[in-house]
Enzyme design. Structure first.
Site, PDB file in Angstrom:
ATOM      1  N   HIS A   1      48.787  65.043  50.410  1.00 48.52           N
ATOM      2  CA  HIS A   1      50.195  65.289  50.721  1.00 48.52           C
ATOM      3  C   HIS A   1      51.000  64.176  50.044  1.00 48.52           C
ATOM      4  O   HIS A   1      50.721  62.989  50.271  1.00 48.52           O
ATOM      5  CB  HIS A   1      50.448  65.242  52.223  1.00 48.52           C
ATOM      6  CG  HIS A   1      49.527  66.111  53.036  1.00 48.52           C
ATOM      7  ND1 HIS A   1      49.982  67.198  53.765  1.00 48.52           N
ATOM      8  CD2 HIS A   1      48.189  66.041  53.262  1.00 48.52           C
ATOM      9  CE1 HIS A   1      48.959  67.761  54.391  1.00 48.52           C
ATOM     10  NE2 HIS A   1      47.853  67.074  54.106  1.00 48.52           N
TER      11      HIS A   1
ATOM     12  N   LYS B   1      47.364  57.240  55.075  1.00 50.12           N
ATOM     13  CA  LYS B   1      48.392  57.378  54.037  1.00 50.12           C
ATOM     14  C   LYS B   1      48.827  56.031  53.479  1.00 50.12           C
ATOM     15  O   LYS B   1      48.704  54.992  54.123  1.00 50.12           O
ATOM     16  CB  LYS B   1      49.614  58.101  54.604  1.00 50.12           C
ATOM     17  CG  LYS B   1      50.250  57.421  55.829  1.00 50.12           C
ATOM     18  CD  LYS B   1      51.393  58.259  56.386  1.00 50.12           C
ATOM     19  CE  LYS B   1      51.950  57.650  57.670  1.00 50.12           C
ATOM     20  NZ  LYS B   1      53.096  58.424  58.204  1.00 50.12           N
TER      21      LYS B   1
ATOM     22  N   ARG C   1      63.948  68.206  61.288  1.00 50.48           N
ATOM     23  CA  ARG C   1      63.257  67.430  62.319  1.00 50.48           C
ATOM     24  C   ARG C   1      64.246  67.079  63.423  1.00 50.48           C
ATOM     25  O   ARG C   1      65.322  66.550  63.156  1.00 50.48           O
ATOM     26  CB  ARG C   1      62.649  66.158  61.704  1.00 50.48           C
ATOM     27  CG  ARG C   1      61.603  66.475  60.641  1.00 50.48           C
ATOM     28  CD  ARG C   1      60.935  65.269  60.060  1.00 50.48           C
ATOM     29  NE  ARG C   1      59.984  65.666  59.018  1.00 50.48           N
ATOM     30  CZ  ARG C   1      59.250  64.827  58.306  1.00 50.48           C
ATOM     31  NH1 ARG C   1      59.351  63.513  58.519  1.00 50.48           N
ATOM     32  NH2 ARG C   1      58.415  65.281  57.380  1.00 50.48           N
TER      33      ARG C   1
ATOM     34  N   ASP D   1      58.491  67.565  48.130  1.00 46.57           N
ATOM     35  CA  ASP D   1      57.316  67.847  48.962  1.00 46.57           C
ATOM     36  C   ASP D   1      56.196  68.391  48.075  1.00 46.57           C
ATOM     37  O   ASP D   1      56.306  69.504  47.555  1.00 46.57           O
ATOM     38  CB  ASP D   1      57.711  68.890  50.014  1.00 46.57           C
ATOM     39  CG  ASP D   1      57.113  68.608  51.374  1.00 46.57           C
ATOM     40  OD1 ASP D   1      56.166  67.811  51.447  1.00 46.57           O
ATOM     41  OD2 ASP D   1      57.601  69.192  52.364  1.00 46.57           O
TER      42      ASP D   1
ATOM     43  N   HIS E   1      51.833  68.854  47.148  1.00 42.79           N
ATOM     44  CA  HIS E   1      50.460  68.889  47.657  1.00 42.79           C
ATOM     45  C   HIS E   1      49.486  69.149  46.513  1.00 42.79           C
ATOM     46  O   HIS E   1      49.770  69.946  45.621  1.00 42.79           O
ATOM     47  CB  HIS E   1      50.310  69.959  48.742  1.00 42.79           C
ATOM     48  CG  HIS E   1      51.121  69.662  49.961  1.00 42.79           C
ATOM     49  ND1 HIS E   1      52.416  70.088  50.105  1.00 42.79           N
ATOM     50  CD2 HIS E   1      50.831  68.925  51.067  1.00 42.79           C
ATOM     51  CE1 HIS E   1      52.894  69.652  51.262  1.00 42.79           C
ATOM     52  NE2 HIS E   1      51.957  68.947  51.863  1.00 42.79           N
TER      53      HIS E   1
ATOM     54  N   GLN F   1      63.020  67.090  50.812  1.00 41.27           N
ATOM     55  CA  GLN F   1      61.926  66.240  50.340  1.00 41.27           C
ATOM     56  C   GLN F   1      61.405  66.751  49.000  1.00 41.27           C
ATOM     57  O   GLN F   1      61.391  67.959  48.759  1.00 41.27           O
ATOM     58  CB  GLN F   1      60.742  66.274  51.313  1.00 41.27           C
ATOM     59  CG  GLN F   1      60.890  65.441  52.559  1.00 41.27           C
ATOM     60  CD  GLN F   1      59.593  65.435  53.351  1.00 41.27           C
ATOM     61  OE1 GLN F   1      58.931  66.459  53.467  1.00 41.27           O
ATOM     62  NE2 GLN F   1      59.227  64.299  53.894  1.00 41.27           N
TER      63      GLN F   1
END
Length: 406
Positions: free
Chosen positions: A285, A239, A137, A157, A159, A155
């Site tokens: 997520h 979220k 990022r 990460d 899903h 992360q």
């Protein structure tokens, strides 16, 4: 001394360079710590039904445009593959001229691609995918702050592709994972915030109503207090944000779970339900730690570098008083290491007091000092970091106590 950058230097874990601002240079002991956390989280995710995947670092512009990230997140992305073709170029490949990629700032489009790789059945739903995703990022240089805010980080990460009726169970499972994991690292308290629909967003208010209600209902069902953050949700869904405080009282977001009805619609995701009809899944997520680097930074500062025994890069060091006891030190160090305990051997001409000072500065939790007397008795002189005074303990008993940390 609380600054994680100073602690990391003293403990020889990692450092930062001007050549790669906002990115970590991991040293052997630092990477060892990183892997211990990664392996622990891998076991936790597997116990909750997740399967690990790995996806590319760079994805095409067309995919980011389809997901909406190109428009909404483009200013924070790193772009690669934009090649100019002229007479001075050494690259003679016209196909490269039109190629545009971005380094992924998150893994959701990649996991969508994995889901879409073949037809899915209701028997596979909920499908839970996770990876230790390296993300980039493009944060402003002025906002960079050691491990706390980086341009490249990893992360956990994850899903989940599920049916709408599964939402409550999946969110509950996430909150239980948070409680389990944070407690293992010594955090009994964490803050929960629920971020709701932003002004610019995808999808209908009806879908946002469902998504927000699922998050609020899960927190209420498990008795978690929460703060509402109106308008702070992602452009595709609301979220839960889970935050920890550092030693200065600053709040850092770590975990998150986001309910998303919109990307499955945009990417035309489906599975064959029990009736043989195509049904659209809901997408969640999720990250429990968030940035592993930030997690480590907070942990180092809150613990002042004194990591618990299960987590420390070196769990026990064996130090000989003199050359006469070096063979005993080498023998017991080899035996402890063969048990799967992370061990360091300290022999040589330095005085024992200097060896102990060096190991204490590195925050090694246990130091087993051995001399001629310990060699005769089959014992070690055991020192615990932060506790005054050693204790003499039989080597057999020490092995038994260490066995649970292997």
């Amino acid at each position: 001394m609380y600054d994680h950058r100073v602690l990391a230097k003293n403990m020889d874990l990692f450092h930062f360079e001007e050549h790669s601002p906002g990115m970590v240079f991991w040293h052997p002991m630092g990477l060892r710590l990183f892997r211990v956390i990664e392996d622990y989280m891998r076991r936790v995710y597997q116990s909750h039904g997740f399967e690990e995947v790995r996806s590319p670092l760079a994805l095409s512009r067309s995919l980011w445009e389809q997901s909406g990230h190109w428009e909404k997140f483009g200013n924070n992305m790193f772009f690669v593959g934009s090649m100019s073709h002229d007479k001075h170029s050494k690259i003679d490949n016209p196909e490269l001229e039109a190629v545009n990629y971005a380094l992924k700032p998150m893994s959701c489009p990649a996991h969508i691609a994995i889901y879409k790789s073949r037809k899915r059945s209701y028997r596979e739903i909920p499908m839970r995918l996770m990876e230790f995703g390296i993300v980039h990022r493009n944060e402003p240089s002025g906002s960079l702050s050691g491990c706390m805010r980086l341009r490249q980080f990893v992360q956990d990460d994850a899903h989940i592709f599920c049916q709408e009726r599964d939402l409550r169970n999946e969110i509950n499972s996430f909150l239980k994972m948070v409680s389990e994991v944070y407690s293992a690292f010594g955090y009994k308290n964490f803050a929960i915030r629920i971020s709701t629909r932003p002004e610019q967003r995808l999808g209908s208010d009806t879908l946002w109503d469902k998504a927000e209600a699922a998050l609020i209902g899960a927190c209420q069902a498990l008795g978690y207090a929460y703060e509402m953050l109106p308008g702070e949700g992602a452009f595709y869904g609301p979220k839960i944000e889970v935050s920890l405080e550092d030693h200065l009282g600053r709040s850092w977001q770590c975990g998150t779970i986001q309910v998303d009805f919109n990307l499955p619609q945009i990417f035309e995701l489906s599975f064959v339900n029990k009736d043989g009809q195509l049904e659209q899944p809901v997408m969640l997520h999720q990250a429990v730690l968030g940035s592993l680097e930030r997690w480590i930074g907070i942990l180092l500062e809150n613990q002042e570098g004194a990591l618990p025994l299960w987590l420390a890069p070196v769990q026990i060091a064996v130090a000989s008083i003199s050359e006469k006891s070096a063979d005993w030190a080498e023998s017991i160090a080899a035996e402890i290491e063969s048990m799967g305990i992370r061990t360091e051997l300290y022999v040589g001409e330095r005085t024992i007091s200097k060896k102990i000072r060096e190991l204490s500065a590195k925050k090694v939790p246990l130091i087993a000092v051995v001399g001629e007397q310990e060699k005769v008795n089959g014992t070690v002189n055991l020192r615990h970091l932060g506790i005054a005074g050693p204790e003499e303990i039989e080597f057999a008993k020490l092995k038994e106590e260490l066995r649970s940390f292997a």
